[in-house]
Design a protein around this motif. Structure first.
Motif, mmCIF file in Angstrom:
data_model
loop_
_atom_site.group_PDB
_atom_site.id
_atom_site.type_symbol
_atom_site.label_atom_id
_atom_site.label_comp_id
_atom_site.label_asym_id
_atom_site.label_seq_id
_atom_site.Cartn_x
_atom_site.Cartn_y
_atom_site.Cartn_z
ATOM 1 N N SER A 90 0.512 -5.944 -5.437
ATOM 2 C CA SER A 90 0.781 -5.632 -6.845
ATOM 3 C C SER A 90 1.947 -4.660 -6.980
ATOM 4 C CB SER A 90 -0.465 -5.059 -7.515
ATOM 5 O OG SER A 90 -0.795 -3.775 -6.998
ATOM 6 N N ILE A 91 2.053 -3.735 -6.022
ATOM 7 C CA ILE A 91 3.167 -2.777 -6.026
ATOM 8 C C ILE A 91 4.451 -3.467 -5.580
ATOM 9 C CG2 ILE A 91 4.023 -0.589 -5.112
ATOM 10 C CD1 ILE A 91 1.127 0.137 -4.419
ATOM 11 N N TRP A 92 4.369 -4.162 -4.456
ATOM 12 C CA TRP A 92 5.557 -4.815 -3.893
ATOM 13 C C TRP A 92 6.143 -5.819 -4.882
ATOM 14 C CZ3 TRP A 92 6.859 -9.861 -2.341
ATOM 15 C CH2 TRP A 92 8.005 -9.966 -1.540
ATOM 16 N N PHE A 93 5.279 -6.632 -5.466
ATOM 17 C CA PHE A 93 5.736 -7.652 -6.412
ATOM 18 C C PHE A 93 6.402 -7.014 -7.628
ATOM 19 C CE2 PHE A 93 4.306 -10.938 -9.730
ATOM 20 C CZ PHE A 93 5.456 -11.695 -9.559
ATOM 21 N N PHE A 94 5.789 -5.970 -8.169
ATOM 22 C CA PHE A 94 6.350 -5.284 -9.333
ATOM 23 C C PHE A 94 7.747 -4.740 -9.026
ATOM 24 C CE2 PHE A 94 7.148 -1.213 -11.468
ATOM 25 C CZ PHE A 94 7.162 -1.618 -12.794
ATOM 26 N N GLU A 95 7.870 -4.057 -7.897
ATOM 27 C CA GLU A 95 9.151 -3.418 -7.600
ATOM 28 C C GLU A 95 10.216 -4.444 -7.226
ATOM 29 O OE1 GLU A 95 8.637 -0.177 -4.863
ATOM 30 O OE2 GLU A 95 7.602 1.039 -6.375
ATOM 31 N N GLU A 96 9.843 -5.501 -6.525
ATOM 32 C CA GLU A 96 10.826 -6.529 -6.177
ATOM 33 C C GLU A 96 11.289 -7.295 -7.415
ATOM 34 O OE1 GLU A 96 12.362 -7.028 -3.445
ATOM 35 O OE2 GLU A 96 11.252 -5.793 -2.037
ATOM 36 N N GLN A 97 10.371 -7.606 -8.315
ATOM 37 C CA GLN A 97 10.785 -8.288 -9.543
ATOM 38 C C GLN A 97 11.644 -7.371 -10.413
ATOM 39 O OE1 GLN A 97 9.814 -11.855 -8.634
ATOM 40 N NE2 GLN A 97 10.263 -11.599 -10.786
ATOM 41 N N SER A 129 18.319 -0.372 -2.163
ATOM 42 C CA SER A 129 18.242 -0.172 -0.714
ATOM 43 C C SER A 129 17.149 0.823 -0.372
ATOM 44 C CB SER A 129 19.597 0.298 -0.165
ATOM 45 O OG SER A 129 19.874 1.634 -0.539
ATOM 46 N N GLN A 130 16.997 1.863 -1.180
ATOM 47 C CA GLN A 130 15.960 2.862 -0.928
ATOM 48 C C GLN A 130 14.564 2.276 -1.136
ATOM 49 O OE1 GLN A 130 17.365 5.821 -3.680
ATOM 50 N NE2 GLN A 130 18.738 6.776 -2.178
ATOM 51 N N ASP A 131 14.429 1.430 -2.147
ATOM 52 C CA ASP A 131 13.147 0.745 -2.359
ATOM 53 C C ASP A 131 12.786 -0.119 -1.152
ATOM 54 O OD1 ASP A 131 12.704 1.832 -4.842
ATOM 55 O OD2 ASP A 131 13.099 -0.018 -5.973
ATOM 56 N N GLU A 132 13.772 -0.864 -0.643
ATOM 57 C CA GLU A 132 13.495 -1.750 0.494
ATOM 58 C C GLU A 132 13.058 -0.940 1.710
ATOM 59 O OE1 GLU A 132 13.230 -4.588 -0.419
ATOM 60 O OE2 GLU A 132 14.783 -5.161 -1.830
ATOM 61 N N ALA A 133 13.645 0.220 1.909
ATOM 62 C CA ALA A 133 13.234 1.075 3.029
ATOM 63 C C ALA A 133 11.790 1.529 2.856
ATOM 64 C CB ALA A 133 14.164 2.278 3.140
ATOM 65 N N ARG A 134 11.407 1.905 1.635
ATOM 66 C CA ARG A 134 10.027 2.327 1.386
ATOM 67 C C ARG A 134 9.049 1.167 1.587
ATOM 68 N NH1 ARG A 134 12.641 5.917 -2.416
ATOM 69 N NH2 ARG A 134 12.811 4.290 -4.001
ATOM 70 N N HIS A 135 9.463 -0.029 1.168
ATOM 71 C CA HIS A 135 8.593 -1.191 1.377
ATOM 72 C C HIS A 135 8.387 -1.446 2.868
ATOM 73 C CE1 HIS A 135 9.964 -2.843 -2.803
ATOM 74 N NE2 HIS A 135 9.160 -1.800 -2.894
ATOM 75 N N GLY A 136 9.462 -1.296 3.635
ATOM 76 C CA GLY A 136 9.334 -1.463 5.076
ATOM 77 C C GLY A 136 8.352 -0.459 5.657
ATOM 78 N N GLY A 137 8.399 0.772 5.161
ATOM 79 C CA GLY A 137 7.470 1.788 5.626
ATOM 80 C C GLY A 137 6.024 1.436 5.314
ATOM 81 N N ALA A 138 5.804 0.834 4.140
ATOM 82 C CA ALA A 138 4.449 0.421 3.769
ATOM 83 C C ALA A 138 3.963 -0.715 4.668
ATOM 84 C CB ALA A 138 4.419 -0.001 2.303
ATOM 85 N N TYR A 139 4.834 -1.691 4.910
ATOM 86 C CA TYR A 139 4.467 -2.776 5.819
ATOM 87 C C TYR A 139 4.117 -2.228 7.203
ATOM 88 C CZ TYR A 139 6.019 -6.522 2.644
ATOM 89 O OH TYR A 139 6.146 -7.390 1.601
ATOM 90 N N MET A 142 -8.896 2.238 3.245
ATOM 91 C CA MET A 142 -7.878 1.428 2.569
ATOM 92 C C MET A 142 -6.564 2.165 2.467
ATOM 93 S SD MET A 142 -9.984 -0.363 -0.571
ATOM 94 C CE MET A 142 -8.533 -1.305 -1.089
ATOM 95 N N LEU A 143 -5.477 1.436 2.613
ATOM 96 C CA LEU A 143 -4.139 2.011 2.496
ATOM 97 C C LEU A 143 -3.602 1.954 1.070
ATOM 98 C CD1 LEU A 143 -2.496 0.478 5.702
ATOM 99 C CD2 LEU A 143 -3.344 2.815 5.393
ATOM 100 N N TYR A 144 -4.067 0.987 0.306
ATOM 101 C CA TYR A 144 -3.520 0.754 -1.028
ATOM 102 C C TYR A 144 -3.535 1.990 -1.936
ATOM 103 C CZ TYR A 144 -3.497 -0.848 -5.912
ATOM 104 O OH TYR A 144 -3.249 -0.981 -7.247
ATOM 105 N N PRO A 145 -4.641 2.734 -2.062
ATOM 106 C CA PRO A 145 -4.620 3.894 -2.973
ATOM 107 C C PRO A 145 -3.562 4.925 -2.607
ATOM 108 C CG PRO A 145 -6.875 3.300 -2.399
ATOM 109 C CD PRO A 145 -5.989 2.515 -1.484
ATOM 110 N N GLU A 146 -3.427 5.200 -1.306
ATOM 111 C CA GLU A 146 -2.435 6.189 -0.867
ATOM 112 C C GLU A 146 -1.018 5.680 -1.093
ATOM 113 O OE1 GLU A 146 -1.015 8.485 3.227
ATOM 114 O OE2 GLU A 146 -2.858 7.302 3.210
ATOM 115 N N LEU A 147 -0.777 4.409 -0.769
ATOM 116 C CA LEU A 147 0.557 3.842 -0.967
ATOM 117 C C LEU A 147 0.921 3.801 -2.444
ATOM 118 C CD1 LEU A 147 0.441 0.961 1.651
ATOM 119 C CD2 LEU A 147 1.841 3.037 1.770
#
Length: 290
Positions: free
Chosen positions: A71-78, A152-162, A1-6
């Motif tokens: 759960s991470i993406w939604f929290f940070e985007e909101q 902008s930095q958050d969006e870059a990290r989200h892209g990396g997770a995707y 799973m990727l979720y715990p590491e991300l």
């Protein structure tokens, strides 16, 4: 799973809205009415992470790992929406979005192929990273400049997770994933040929609600996005090329091929489509470099 590491990675760099935003540095003389209006529109646009998350969870019921990451993406985007609204609450309360304005961008998206949607949002994160970088440069008030840099930095990290989930998909389903990713990649890297900005918030997603089936069409000012890009933050050809280059670079890494142009990516897309139809293995790598 990727979720715990991300979770660990993103938790380690997460900023705190109260402690890490330099609220005390606010300079009212450096915030214009024009700039403040754009902050309101971006606050409402970021609220659309809510229906996007509902879409992701609905269309990825087969994938608990990715759904947990939501759960991470939604929290940070909101939180992006929340910090922009907090800025307005403190400094321009007359422009604070109403609950009705926020709720108006929450509507059901039509079901779509999960892999294509993943690539669409990956490209959207790249684009938004560049939009917010440009917005930070355009703004003159120091607190909002800092906020847009953080976003902008958050969006870059989200892209990396995707990107991690996209690599996993290629390992799992091979050409099916390659076909989906290259199809959307060609579309999203061809924005300079279109009349509108290619971003998930500006794409039609509910046929029954057309023409009010994009996030942007449901804003208080539906024409805002193009004006913001063209006349305010001046997201010109130079910046658009930066977006295209990042999409091509990351798609090269995904496919283990080198794509310098959209045309090269499109040729590869056609190769993959033919091989998928014929049930063949992927073509040999050409040594894409990081």
């Amino acid at each position: 799973m990727l979720y715990p590491e991300l979770f660990k990675q993103l938790e380690a760099v997460r900023w705190n809205m109260e402690k890490d935003v330099p609220w005390a540095s606010f300079d009212a003389a450096k915030l214009s009415d024009e700039q403040a209006q754009t902050i309101k529109m971006n606050a409402i646009t970021e609220w659309s992470a809510l229906p996007a998350t509902e879409m992701f969870l609905r269309d990825n019921q087969h994938d608990s790992d990715f759904s947990a990451f939501m759960s991470i993406w939604f929290f940070e985007e909101q939180k992006h929406s929340l910090v922009l609204m907090e800025y307005l609450r403190r400094f321009r309360p007359d422009l604070l979005p109403t609950e009705a304005e926020l709720h108006d961008v929450r509507f059901e998206f039509d079901k779509a192929p999960a892999l294509e949607t993943l690539m669409l949002h990956f490209c959207g994160e790249i684009r938004l990273n560049h939009w917010y970088r440009r917005a930070s440069e355009w703004h003159t008030e120091p607190v909002i400049k800092d906020i847009y840099t953080k976003l902008s930095q958050d969006e870059a990290r989200h892209g990396g997770a995707y990107l991690r989930y996209m690599k996993r998909a290629i390992s799992s389903v091979g050409n099916e994933a390659r076909a989906a990713f290259t199809k959307v990649g060609v579309l999203m890297a061809s924005a300079r040929r279109t009349a509108q900005a290619l971003h998930p918030t500006n794409l039609h997603v509910n046929e029954s609600l057309f023409p009010r089936d994009t996030i942007q069409s449901r804003l208080p000012d539906p024409e805002w996005l193009e004006h913001w890009l063209d006349k305010q933050i001046n997201f010109d050809a130079v910046w658009e090329n930066k977006v295209v280059e990042r999409i091509l670079h990351n798609t090269s890494l995904l496919m283990d091929r080198s794509f310098k142009t959209v045309q090269e990516l499109n040729r590869y897309r056609k190769e993959i489509s033919r091989e998928l139809a014929d049930g063949l293995a992927p073509p040999p790598a050409e040594g894409a470099k990081a």
